[in-house]
Write an enzyme that holds these catalytic residues in place. Structure first.
Site, PDB file in Angstrom:
ATOM      1  CB  ALA A   1      -0.890  -0.020   1.238  1.00 43.51           C
TER       2      ALA A   1
ATOM      3  CD  GLU B   1      -2.600  -7.392   2.828  1.00 43.93           C
ATOM      4  OE1 GLU B   1      -2.211  -6.251   2.512  1.00 43.93           O
ATOM      5  OE2 GLU B   1      -3.179  -7.640   3.893  1.00 43.93           O
TER       6      GLU B   1
ATOM      7  CD  GLU C   1       1.546  -5.731   5.562  1.00 47.76           C
ATOM      8  OE1 GLU C   1       2.380  -6.645   5.780  1.00 47.76           O
ATOM      9  OE2 GLU C   1       0.724  -5.776   4.630  1.00 47.76           O
TER      10      GLU C   1
ATOM     11  N   GLY D   1       0.472  -4.909   0.886  1.00 46.37           N
ATOM     12  CA  GLY D   1      -0.770  -4.859   0.106  1.00 46.37           C
ATOM     13  C   GLY D   1      -0.598  -5.445  -1.292  1.00 46.37           C
TER      14      GLY D   1
HETATM   15  N1  COA Z   1       4.608   3.070  -0.534  1.00 45.06           N
HETATM   16  C1  COA Z   1       4.999   4.241  -1.058  1.00 45.06           C
HETATM   17  N2  COA Z   1       6.121   4.397  -1.781  1.00 45.06           N
HETATM   18  C2  COA Z   1       6.874   3.311  -1.966  1.00 45.06           C
HETATM   19  C3  COA Z   1       6.531   2.045  -1.444  1.00 45.06           C
HETATM   20  C4  COA Z   1       5.329   1.950  -0.702  1.00 45.06           C
HETATM   21  N3  COA Z   1       4.904   0.783  -0.196  1.00 45.06           N
HETATM   22  N4  COA Z   1       7.501   1.154  -1.776  1.00 45.06           N
HETATM   23  C5  COA Z   1       8.398   1.841  -2.497  1.00 45.06           C
HETATM   24  N5  COA Z   1       8.024   3.136  -2.614  1.00 45.06           N
HETATM   25  C6  COA Z   1       8.732   4.227  -3.298  1.00 45.06           C
HETATM   26  C7  COA Z   1       9.920   4.720  -2.509  1.00 45.06           C
HETATM   27  O1  COA Z   1       9.524   5.647  -1.513  1.00 45.06           O
HETATM   28  C8  COA Z   1      10.750   5.351  -3.589  1.00 45.06           C
HETATM   29  O2  COA Z   1      10.185   6.594  -3.912  1.00 45.06           O
HETATM   30  P1  COA Z   1      11.146   7.903  -4.128  1.00 45.06           P
HETATM   31  O3  COA Z   1      12.041   7.525  -5.266  1.00 45.06           O
HETATM   32  O4  COA Z   1      10.182   8.995  -4.438  1.00 45.06           O
HETATM   33  O5  COA Z   1      11.892   8.067  -2.836  1.00 45.06           O
HETATM   34  C9  COA Z   1      10.503   4.442  -4.789  1.00 45.06           C
HETATM   35  O6  COA Z   1       9.285   3.741  -4.513  1.00 45.06           O
HETATM   36  C10 COA Z   1      11.590   3.405  -4.984  1.00 45.06           C
HETATM   37  O7  COA Z   1      11.747   2.667  -3.783  1.00 45.06           O
HETATM   38  P2  COA Z   1      13.155   2.485  -3.019  1.00 45.06           P
HETATM   39  O8  COA Z   1      12.853   2.215  -1.585  1.00 45.06           O
HETATM   40  O9  COA Z   1      14.058   3.623  -3.331  1.00 45.06           O
HETATM   41  O10 COA Z   1      13.692   1.155  -3.729  1.00 45.06           O
HETATM   42  P3  COA Z   1      14.729   0.110  -3.125  1.00 45.06           P
HETATM   43  O11 COA Z   1      15.103  -0.770  -4.258  1.00 45.06           O
HETATM   44  O12 COA Z   1      15.807   0.802  -2.376  1.00 45.06           O
HETATM   45  O13 COA Z   1      13.877  -0.732  -2.062  1.00 45.06           O
HETATM   46  C11 COA Z   1      11.954  -1.954  -1.232  1.00 45.06           C
HETATM   47  C12 COA Z   1      12.821  -1.557  -2.467  1.00 45.06           C
HETATM   48  C13 COA Z   1      10.744  -2.708  -1.767  1.00 45.06           C
HETATM   49  C14 COA Z   1      12.767  -2.858  -0.307  1.00 45.06           C
HETATM   50  C15 COA Z   1      11.519  -0.694  -0.466  1.00 45.06           C
HETATM   51  O14 COA Z   1      10.970   0.214  -1.391  1.00 45.06           O
HETATM   52  C16 COA Z   1      10.487  -0.922   0.593  1.00 45.06           C
HETATM   53  O15 COA Z   1      10.831  -1.439   1.655  1.00 45.06           O
HETATM   54  N6  COA Z   1       9.225  -0.544   0.348  1.00 45.06           N
HETATM   55  C17 COA Z   1       8.154  -0.635   1.302  1.00 45.06           C
HETATM   56  C18 COA Z   1       7.710  -2.050   1.477  1.00 45.06           C
HETATM   57  C19 COA Z   1       6.601  -2.137   2.503  1.00 45.06           C
HETATM   58  O16 COA Z   1       6.800  -1.891   3.687  1.00 45.06           O
HETATM   59  N7  COA Z   1       5.414  -2.489   2.035  1.00 45.06           N
HETATM   60  C20 COA Z   1       4.284  -2.672   2.893  1.00 45.06           C
HETATM   61  C21 COA Z   1       3.441  -1.462   2.880  1.00 45.06           C
HETATM   62  S1  COA Z   1       1.856  -1.838   3.591  1.00 45.06           S
END
Ligand code: COA
Length: 256
Positions: A66, A114, A134, A111
């Site tokens: 999400a 999910e 989460e 999400g």
């Molecule tokens: N919500 C909002 N933005 C998200 C996102 C999310 N769930 N997951 C990634 N993004 C965004 C990042 O903020 C970043 O945006 P920016 O360039 O404007 O800063 C962009 O997507 C790229 O992500 P980034 O984190 O730089 O990539 P990465 O390769 O370093 O890491 C992940 C990849 C997937 C490990 C990391 O993005 C992450 O942990 N995301 C969240 C995962 C999460 O907790 N999901 C559950 C949410 S309910």
């Protein structure tokens, strides 16, 4: 309908929905989820569409969860609404009369996972990664993850993933039964389209009945059995039943 966050496309009998927020790793903001729901509902009575593929743009993420930026300032009430509305989207996929296939092309987190779990079939690329992180955000999953992960991989494995926020690779997901196949990313969509070609040869009304019966199991096994009695009976005399049994007798392939 013009969508802001997804791309939809019909290819033969497949309807492909691509989440189009690549620079946010296809994170699911509320509008994106509503667009997915709308797109799935829009083809339910389209007889040409025999399978729906859901995938993410690019080769890094199916959906990384999400959209955290969107919900970080929500209060309890907004959080509850977000969860209820999210469930409705997931239920739409799960209850679709047309089979839904998640083509998981990278991160399938929170999400996003999910969403994948709400589809009837999950096929993943070799680089796919799965998890419910989460608890790192001070939340339990809110779009059905605590239930569907248990349904798909069992309580022990589900609890471990949910509590540790561990991310697993495609091979582990295959061993757990979270996905049914791993294919190279360049073949992912083609493989899913072939699955739909196969489904297209089957009776669409029988396929819809199978989905309904299987879903009823999760209300109760009794309810599943009763639905099976009813839907089995309802099949007799349908044009699909007549065509299927005639084709068998005439030693030819049925045409549905
Ligand atoms: N919500 C909002 N933005 C998200 C996102 C999310 N769930 N997951 C990634 N993004 C965004 C990042 O903020 C970043 O945006 P920016 O360039 O404007 O800063 C962009 O997507 C790229 O992500 P980034 O984190 O730089 O990539 P990465 O390769 O370093 O890491 C992940 C990849 C997937 C490990 C990391 O993005 C992450 O942990 N995301 C969240 C995962 C999460 O907790 N999901 C559950 C949410 S309910």
């Amino acid at each position: 309908m013009k969508y802001n966050n997804i791309i939809t496309k019909q290819e033969n009998n497949a309807f492909i929905i691509t989440i189009n927020r690549e620079n946010k790793l296809n994170a699911l903001n509320i509008e994106t989820l509503q667009e997915i729901k709308h797109a799935v509902l829009s083809v339910q009575n389209n007889k040409e569409i025999r399978g729906i593929i859901l995938t993410g743009k690019g080769n890094k993420a199916f959906a990384a969860g999400a959209d955290i930026a969107e919900f970080k300032d929500f209060n309890d009430e907004q959080g509850t609404k977000m969860s209820i509305d999210g469930h409705s989207v997931m239920n739409t996929l799960e209850n679709s009369k047309i089979p839904t296939i998640a083509a998981v092309n990278g991160f399938s987190l929170g999400g996003g996972n999910e969403l994948a779990m709400s589809c009837h079939i999950r096929i993943a690329s070799e680089n796919a990664k799965f998890g419910q992180p989460e608890v790192n955000l001070g939340l339990p999953p809110g779009y059905g993850g605590t239930q569907r992960l248990v349904q798909l991989i069992g309580k022990g494995r589900a609890l471990e993933l949910l509590i540790t926020a561990d991310i697993i690779n495609a091979q582990q997901a295959l061993e757990y039964g979270l996905i049914t196949k791993i294919v190279p990313i360049e073949n992912l969509l083609e493989y899913c389209k072939e699955l739909i070609n196969k489904i297209t040869e089957k009776s669409p009304s029988a396929v819809a009945k199978v989905i309904e019966c299987v879903n009823k199991h999760f209300e109760s096994t009794q309810s599943g059995f009763e639905t099976e009695n009813k839907e089995f009976g309802n099949s007799f005399g349908t044009s699909d039943f007549i065509e299927g049994t005639n084709a068998f007798n005439e030693k030819r392939k049925p045409k549905f």
